[in-house]
Motif scaffolding. Structure first.
Motif, PDB file in Angstrom:
ATOM      1  N   VAL A  17      -0.454  -1.479  -4.249  1.00  0.00           N
ATOM      2  CA  VAL A  17      -0.299  -0.111  -3.908  1.00  0.00           C
ATOM      3  C   VAL A  17      -0.457  -0.133  -2.536  1.00  0.00           C
ATOM      4  N   ARG A  18       0.422   0.572  -1.641  1.00  0.00           N
ATOM      5  CA  ARG A  18       0.278   0.571  -0.139  1.00  0.00           C
ATOM      6  C   ARG A  18       0.316   1.968   0.183  1.00  0.00           C
TER       7      ARG A  18
ATOM      8  N   PRO B 264      -6.716   9.959   4.361  1.00  0.00           N
ATOM      9  CA  PRO B 264      -5.783   9.657   5.384  1.00  0.00           C
ATOM     10  C   PRO B 264      -5.994   8.265   6.116  1.00  0.00           C
ATOM     11  N   PHE B 265      -5.890   7.198   5.421  1.00  0.00           N
ATOM     12  CA  PHE B 265      -6.044   5.918   5.722  1.00  0.00           C
ATOM     13  C   PHE B 265      -4.899   5.099   5.448  1.00  0.00           C
ATOM     14  N   ARG B 266      -4.518   4.294   6.262  1.00  0.00           N
ATOM     15  CA  ARG B 266      -3.525   3.108   5.890  1.00  0.00           C
ATOM     16  C   ARG B 266      -4.014   1.973   5.503  1.00  0.00           C
ATOM     17  N   PHE B 267      -3.667   1.624   4.258  1.00  0.00           N
ATOM     18  CA  PHE B 267      -4.204   0.300   3.434  1.00  0.00           C
ATOM     19  C   PHE B 267      -3.519  -0.297   2.226  1.00  0.00           C
ATOM     20  N   THR B 268      -3.716  -1.324   1.944  1.00  0.00           N
ATOM     21  CA  THR B 268      -3.307  -2.050   0.821  1.00  0.00           C
ATOM     22  C   THR B 268      -4.178  -2.264  -0.244  1.00  0.00           C
ATOM     23  N   VAL B 269      -3.933  -2.102  -1.524  1.00  0.00           N
ATOM     24  CA  VAL B 269      -4.787  -2.700  -2.651  1.00  0.00           C
ATOM     25  C   VAL B 269      -4.069  -3.604  -3.616  1.00  0.00           C
ATOM     26  N   ARG B 270      -4.320  -4.861  -3.669  1.00  0.00           N
ATOM     27  CA  ARG B 270      -3.690  -5.569  -4.383  1.00  0.00           C
ATOM     28  C   ARG B 270      -4.561  -6.150  -5.485  1.00  0.00           C
TER      29      ARG B 270
ATOM     30  N   HIS C 285      -5.664   5.463  -9.830  1.00  0.00           N
ATOM     31  CA  HIS C 285      -5.684   4.945 -11.403  1.00  0.00           C
ATOM     32  C   HIS C 285      -4.340   5.716 -12.023  1.00  0.00           C
ATOM     33  N   GLN C 286      -3.766   6.625 -11.166  1.00  0.00           N
ATOM     34  CA  GLN C 286      -2.792   7.414 -11.961  1.00  0.00           C
ATOM     35  C   GLN C 286      -1.487   7.408 -11.383  1.00  0.00           C
ATOM     36  N   ILE C 287      -1.443   6.415 -10.209  1.00  0.00           N
ATOM     37  CA  ILE C 287      -0.075   6.619  -9.600  1.00  0.00           C
ATOM     38  C   ILE C 287       0.781   5.314  -9.779  1.00  0.00           C
ATOM     39  N   PRO C 288       2.053   5.036  -9.486  1.00  0.00           N
ATOM     40  CA  PRO C 288       2.642   3.678  -9.769  1.00  0.00           C
ATOM     41  C   PRO C 288       2.372   2.602  -8.690  1.00  0.00           C
ATOM     42  N   TRP C 289       2.152   1.661  -9.284  1.00  0.00           N
ATOM     43  CA  TRP C 289       1.903   0.329  -8.311  1.00  0.00           C
ATOM     44  C   TRP C 289       3.217  -0.584  -8.236  1.00  0.00           C
ATOM     45  N   GLU C 290       3.328  -1.385  -7.108  1.00  0.00           N
ATOM     46  CA  GLU C 290       4.461  -2.196  -7.140  1.00  0.00           C
ATOM     47  C   GLU C 290       4.108  -3.574  -7.793  1.00  0.00           C
ATOM     48  N   VAL C 291       5.108  -4.156  -8.685  1.00  0.00           N
ATOM     49  CA  VAL C 291       5.001  -5.222  -9.146  1.00  0.00           C
ATOM     50  C   VAL C 291       5.396  -6.407  -8.277  1.00  0.00           C
ATOM     51  N   GLU C 292       4.687  -7.294  -7.562  1.00  0.00           N
ATOM     52  CA  GLU C 292       5.158  -8.192  -6.316  1.00  0.00           C
ATOM     53  C   GLU C 292       5.546  -9.319  -6.993  1.00  0.00           C
TER      54      GLU C 292
END
Length: 334
Positions: A130-131, A143-149, A108-115
């Motif tokens: 965010v990836r 330490p997990f690799r995931f994408t939230v959209r 909730h405090q980091i930048p997200w990418e506009v797709e």
């Protein structure tokens, strides 16, 4: 004829994506956690979400969870920052020092990418993501690799939300999230807090200890809590920082906030994947209320309670979890 548009702009000094459709406007801040910070009716003047003024932006940056619709991942509190999962214990930072808990996760405090963003016919939309991978700062703590959209769409029927989580890694990952949705009370110009009542599809109330962690037992509901499940209750009848099981009614999991003076009801209809509700009302002081749909119980991995009962689940490699919600108005004045 209904019209729509989507465009990039500035909101209180922040890069923003604006959505417009019919009388509605919504604003998303991609670089502030993908927070949907505004949902308004430009004709009636209703402002449904708590928005920061220019003077309040410092407070927003310090504590963004009580403005707009921030996503919490993983949500709420974890005792001593401990997060057991699949035979390992991950250590999250203790950022609620007065209670020695980790609180509200990282996204909730980091930048997200506009797709993408745009409009078609009567609907406008924006998609942000965010990836997390080995190169992302979040990976050091989680330490997990995931994408939230997140996809928001605005149209004559209000604001629709779609959230997906995809496991991009090669081992199972926990899928725990919530939305700290912050609603104005009152949301209509000329109305007062005393004009409002609300309903919630809550079930049982969890007992919490002095660290605001569930004890594993339930409390007897107060008459006002029974009322909020039926005809409705005063949003500020007491200081609320309460956690409930979700108990859908007629197949729906929702909150309704009614302005009796205006004869309008704001409906927050969330999916049944959310097994819990957190309810916060600013210490009963008025101004706003937060009905927070949560996938899981507070401190879920540390409770030892049955995983299905408390919404503790994960995604296998390549799996996707998805849920939808909508904010809309009933009996909207013409």
């Amino acid at each position: 004829m209904a019209t729509s548009s989507a465009f990039e702009g500035i909101y209180q000094g922040q890069r923003a994506i604006y959505l417009r459709a019919d009388a509605y406007e919504a604003v998303l801040l991609p670089e502030a956690g993908g927070n949907l910070i505004a949902f308004q009716d430009r004709i009636t003047g209703c402002r449904f979400l708590r928005e920061p003024s220019q003077e309040e932006m410092a407070s927003f940056r310090e504590n963004p969870v009580v403005w707009g619709i921030p996503l919490l991942f993983p949500p709420n509190r974890y005792e001593d920052g401990r997060f057991p999962w699949q035979g390992r214990i991950y250590q999250l930072p203790v950022n609620e020092r007065e209670r020695d808990n980790h609180l509200h996760g990282f996204l909730h405090q980091i930048p997200w990418e506009v797709e993408s963003f745009g409009s078609k016919g009567s609907e406008s939309f924006v998609t942000v993501a965010v990836r997390i991978d080995e190169d992302h700062p979040v990976y050091r703590r989680f330490p997990f690799r995931f994408t939230v959209r997140l996809r928001y769409a605005l149209g004559p029927d209000g604001l629709a939300q779609q959230v997906t989580v995809r496991n991009d890694g090669d081992e199972p990952m926990p899928c725990l999230l919530a939305f700290h949705t912050t609603l104005n009370v009152p949301f209509a110009p000329g109305s007062r807090e005393s004009d409002y009542s609300f309903k919630l599809t809550a079930g049982r109330r969890w007992e919490m200890n002095e660290r605001m962690l569930p004890t594993g037992t339930f409390m007897e509901l107060a008459p006002e809590e029974e009322a909020m499940k039926g005809d409705g209750a005063d949003p500020f009848w007491t200081s609320l920082d309460h956690h409930y099981t979700a108990e859908p009614q007629m197949g729906r999991n929702r909150m309704e906030l009614t302005d009796r003076k205006r004869g309008m009801t704001l409906v927050y209809d969330v999916g049944t994947s959310y097994k819990q509700w957190m309810l916060y009302n600013n210490g009963g002081r008025g101004g706003f209320i937060c009905p927070e749909p949560q996938v899981s119980l507070v401190n879920a991995p540390n409770t030892g309670l049955p995983a299905e009962e408390i919404g503790l689940f994960g995604l296998e490699p390549g799996e996707i979890w998805e849920e939808r919600a909508r904010l809309y108005v009933k009996s909207r004045p013409s």
